[in-house]
Write a protein that holds these residues in place. Structure first.
Motif, PDB file in Angstrom:
ATOM      1  N   ARG A  71       0.827  -1.215   0.000  1.00 43.53           N
ATOM      2  CA  ARG A  71       0.000   0.000   0.000  1.00 43.53           C
ATOM      3  C   ARG A  71       0.858   1.260   0.000  1.00 43.53           C
ATOM      4  O   ARG A  71       0.530   2.248  -0.664  1.00 43.53           O
ATOM      5  CB  ARG A  71      -0.952  -0.005   1.193  1.00 43.53           C
ATOM      6  N   GLU A  72       1.956   1.218   0.719  1.00 41.40           N
ATOM      7  CA  GLU A  72       2.867   2.358   0.715  1.00 41.40           C
ATOM      8  C   GLU A  72       3.525   2.508  -0.647  1.00 41.40           C
ATOM      9  O   GLU A  72       3.676   3.626  -1.163  1.00 41.40           O
ATOM     10  CB  GLU A  72       3.929   2.181   1.800  1.00 41.40           C
ATOM     11  N   ALA A  73       3.892   1.370  -1.255  1.00 38.20           N
ATOM     12  CA  ALA A  73       4.495   1.417  -2.586  1.00 38.20           C
ATOM     13  C   ALA A  73       3.528   2.030  -3.589  1.00 38.20           C
ATOM     14  O   ALA A  73       3.925   2.850  -4.428  1.00 38.20           O
ATOM     15  CB  ALA A  73       4.897   0.009  -3.022  1.00 38.20           C
ATOM     16  N   ARG A  74       2.256   1.641  -3.508  1.00 32.53           N
ATOM     17  CA  ARG A  74       1.258   2.184  -4.453  1.00 32.53           C
ATOM     18  C   ARG A  74       1.119   3.687  -4.289  1.00 32.53           C
ATOM     19  O   ARG A  74       1.013   4.428  -5.300  1.00 32.53           O
ATOM     20  CB  ARG A  74      -0.075   1.476  -4.235  1.00 32.53           C
ATOM     21  N   LYS A  75       1.132   4.172  -3.056  1.00 30.46           N
ATOM     22  CA  LYS A  75       1.022   5.612  -2.843  1.00 30.46           C
ATOM     23  C   LYS A  75       2.185   6.351  -3.499  1.00 30.46           C
ATOM     24  O   LYS A  75       2.005   7.429  -4.083  1.00 30.46           O
ATOM     25  CB  LYS A  75       0.993   5.917  -1.345  1.00 30.46           C
ATOM     26  N   LEU A  76       3.376   5.779  -3.400  1.00 31.15           N
ATOM     27  CA  LEU A  76       4.557   6.424  -3.959  1.00 31.15           C
ATOM     28  C   LEU A  76       4.627   6.291  -5.481  1.00 31.15           C
ATOM     29  O   LEU A  76       5.134   7.176  -6.169  1.00 31.15           O
ATOM     30  CB  LEU A  76       5.812   5.839  -3.317  1.00 31.15           C
ATOM     31  N   LEU A  77       4.112   5.175  -5.995  1.00 34.10           N
ATOM     32  CA  LEU A  77       4.148   4.942  -7.439  1.00 34.10           C
ATOM     33  C   LEU A  77       3.079   5.723  -8.185  1.00 34.10           C
ATOM     34  O   LEU A  77       3.231   6.038  -9.366  1.00 34.10           O
ATOM     35  CB  LEU A  77       3.946   3.451  -7.735  1.00 34.10           C
ATOM     36  N   GLY A  78       1.972   6.007  -7.510  1.00 37.72           N
ATOM     37  CA  GLY A  78       0.829   6.576  -8.199  1.00 37.72           C
ATOM     38  C   GLY A  78      -0.069   5.464  -8.715  1.00 37.72           C
ATOM     39  O   GLY A  78       0.246   4.276  -8.580  1.00 37.72           O
ATOM     40  N   PRO A  79      -1.185   5.797  -9.344  1.00 37.96           N
ATOM     41  CA  PRO A  79      -2.189   4.795  -9.682  1.00 37.96           C
ATOM     42  C   PRO A  79      -1.908   3.959 -10.932  1.00 37.96           C
ATOM     43  O   PRO A  79      -2.533   2.905 -11.112  1.00 37.96           O
ATOM     44  CB  PRO A  79      -3.456   5.634  -9.887  1.00 37.96           C
ATOM     45  N   ASP A  80      -1.008   4.400 -11.781  1.00 42.01           N
ATOM     46  CA  ASP A  80      -0.917   3.801 -13.114  1.00 42.01           C
ATOM     47  C   ASP A  80       0.227   2.810 -13.328  1.00 42.01           C
ATOM     48  O   ASP A  80       0.188   2.028 -14.273  1.00 42.01           O
ATOM     49  CB  ASP A  80      -0.818   4.912 -14.171  1.00 42.01           C
ATOM     50  N   ARG A  81       1.233   2.820 -12.493  1.00 41.63           N
ATOM     51  CA  ARG A  81       2.370   1.918 -12.718  1.00 41.63           C
ATOM     52  C   ARG A  81       2.051   0.513 -12.220  1.00 41.63           C
ATOM     53  O   ARG A  81       1.297   0.321 -11.269  1.00 41.63           O
ATOM     54  CB  ARG A  81       3.624   2.434 -12.016  1.00 41.63           C
ATOM     55  N   VAL A  82       2.665  -0.467 -12.866  1.00 40.20           N
ATOM     56  CA  VAL A  82       2.502  -1.859 -12.470  1.00 40.20           C
ATOM     57  C   VAL A  82       3.149  -2.093 -11.109  1.00 40.20           C
ATOM     58  O   VAL A  82       4.238  -1.578 -10.829  1.00 40.20           O
ATOM     59  CB  VAL A  82       3.138  -2.792 -13.523  1.00 40.20           C
ATOM     60  N   LEU A  83       2.470  -2.878 -10.258  1.00 39.53           N
ATOM     61  CA  LEU A  83       3.017  -3.245  -8.952  1.00 39.53           C
ATOM     62  C   LEU A  83       2.759  -4.730  -8.719  1.00 39.53           C
ATOM     63  O   LEU A  83       1.607  -5.185  -8.747  1.00 39.53           O
ATOM     64  CB  LEU A  83       2.379  -2.423  -7.837  1.00 39.53           C
ATOM     65  N   GLY A  84       3.837  -5.495  -8.511  1.00 38.72           N
ATOM     66  CA  GLY A  84       3.728  -6.924  -8.274  1.00 38.72           C
ATOM     67  C   GLY A  84       4.312  -7.321  -6.936  1.00 38.72           C
ATOM     68  O   GLY A  84       5.178  -6.628  -6.394  1.00 38.72           O
ATOM     69  N   LEU A  85       3.854  -8.460  -6.396  1.00 43.98           N
ATOM     70  CA  LEU A  85       4.270  -8.926  -5.078  1.00 43.98           C
ATOM     71  C   LEU A  85       4.586 -10.413  -5.101  1.00 43.98           C
ATOM     72  O   LEU A  85       3.815 -11.206  -5.646  1.00 43.98           O
ATOM     73  CB  LEU A  85       3.158  -8.661  -4.060  1.00 43.98           C
ATOM     74  N   SER A  86       5.703 -10.806  -4.498  1.00 38.84           N
ATOM     75  CA  SER A  86       6.049 -12.221  -4.354  1.00 38.84           C
ATOM     76  C   SER A  86       5.297 -12.823  -3.166  1.00 38.84           C
ATOM     77  O   SER A  86       5.167 -12.191  -2.117  1.00 38.84           O
ATOM     78  CB  SER A  86       7.553 -12.390  -4.117  1.00 38.84           C
ATOM     79  N   THR A  87       4.833 -14.076  -3.330  1.00 36.41           N
ATOM     80  CA  THR A  87       4.206 -14.799  -2.222  1.00 36.41           C
ATOM     81  C   THR A  87       4.795 -16.201  -2.158  1.00 36.41           C
ATOM     82  O   THR A  87       5.181 -16.768  -3.183  1.00 36.41           O
ATOM     83  CB  THR A  87       2.682 -14.889  -2.374  1.00 36.41           C
ATOM     84  N   HIS A  88       4.850 -16.755  -0.936  1.00 28.03           N
ATOM     85  CA  HIS A  88       5.493 -18.053  -0.734  1.00 28.03           C
ATOM     86  C   HIS A  88       4.625 -19.018   0.078  1.00 28.03           C
ATOM     87  O   HIS A  88       5.096 -20.066   0.505  1.00 28.03           O
ATOM     88  CB  HIS A  88       6.834 -17.855  -0.020  1.00 28.03           C
ATOM     89  N   SER A  89       3.369 -18.661   0.301  1.00 29.88           N
ATOM     90  CA  SER A  89       2.460 -19.513   1.058  1.00 29.88           C
ATOM     91  C   SER A  89       1.031 -19.167   0.675  1.00 29.88           C
ATOM     92  O   SER A  89       0.768 -18.123   0.053  1.00 29.88           O
ATOM     93  CB  SER A  89       2.639 -19.307   2.569  1.00 29.88           C
ATOM     94  N   LEU A  90       0.099 -20.024   1.079  1.00 32.10           N
ATOM     95  CA  LEU A  90      -1.308 -19.747   0.792  1.00 32.10           C
ATOM     96  C   LEU A  90      -1.763 -18.487   1.514  1.00 32.10           C
ATOM     97  O   LEU A  90      -2.489 -17.661   0.939  1.00 32.10           O
ATOM     98  CB  LEU A  90      -2.168 -20.938   1.200  1.00 32.10           C
ATOM     99  N   ALA A  91      -1.317 -18.310   2.742  1.00 38.60           N
ATOM    100  CA  ALA A  91      -1.708 -17.118   3.485  1.00 38.60           C
ATOM    101  C   ALA A  91      -1.201 -15.848   2.804  1.00 38.60           C
ATOM    102  O   ALA A  91      -1.920 -14.843   2.727  1.00 38.60           O
ATOM    103  CB  ALA A  91      -1.167 -17.195   4.917  1.00 38.60           C
TER     104      ALA A  91
END
Length: 213
Positions: free
Chosen positions: A100-120
């Motif tokens: 959420r902090e990254a999105r605020k700094l990036l603005g609404p239009d840039r791509v934002l991806g996240l790594s996950t390593h579990s179901l949770a």
């Protein structure tokens, strides 16, 4: 060369990563052209041991190629480098800047991806669908790219697929042409392969093979 609007990641089948751990920076332009010719739907620049200034130069070299092809470009875990180059997106891990902090700094239009390593963590990514563009699941198999992460196996792929995510997601980690069919059968929408592509004699053909073209 005309500039195309990026294709939606909802229909993506292959995610390419240009990684300095497997290819010298002098080949990034050549490799970017190759994976784009092969049909890569998104490209990430990952340069773990480089400085922010060096990453900016890599992004500037690859960005025009991606823009001309209508393919999103993201930078791995370097917000400053991302913001220094127009239209570049950001990929973050679980221990990096909160989404959420990254999105605020990036603005609404840039791509934002996240790594996950579990179901949770995958469920957590889905709860962030208002700020994320996509998430990645892995490492599916043991990989030298992330030796400190235990493989999550096909069971996690099946569990995430069962959630029927509306958010685009990619499977990553130790995936090659031999095991890719099993990952797809488990429910993967799209794949990431790093060393298999970057070390191939014909990276474009390798990307096409992963896509099933």
């Amino acid at each position: 060369m005309p500039i195309l609007l990026p294709r939606p990641l909802s229909s993506a089948r292959f995610y390419a990563i240009l990684d300095t751990g497997y290819a010298p920076v002098s080949r990034f332009g050549e490799l970017a052209r190759a994976v784009l010719a092969g049909g890569a739907d998104i490209i990430q620049v990952r340069a773990k041991k480089s400085t922010t200034a060096e990453r900016i130069e890599l992004l500037k070299a690859v960005a025009p190629l991606c823009a001309a092809a209508g393919v999103p470009l993201v930078c791995n875990d370097d917000l400053a480098a991302t913001l220094a180059v127009s239209d570049v997106g950001l990929h973050i891990g679980q221990d990096d800047l909160p989404a959420r902090e990254a999105r605020k700094l990036l603005g609404p239009d840039r791509v934002l991806g996240l790594s996950t390593h579990s179901l949770a963590q995958a469920q957590g990514a889905l709860a962030l669908s208002d700020v994320l563009t996509y998430f990645a699941v892995g490492p599916i198999y043991k990989t030298g790219t992330k030796p400190d992460y235990p493989p999550v196996g096909l069971e996690l792929v099946q569990a995430v697929a069962a959630l029927k995510p509306a958010l685009p997601w990619f499977c990553i980690g130790g995936i090659n042409l031999q095991n890719a069919p099993q990952v797809r059968v488990a429910g993967a929408r799209a794949l990431v392969a790093v060393s298999e592509v970057l070390l191939a004699q014909n990276p474009a053909a390798m990307v096409k093979a992963f896509r099933g073209d």
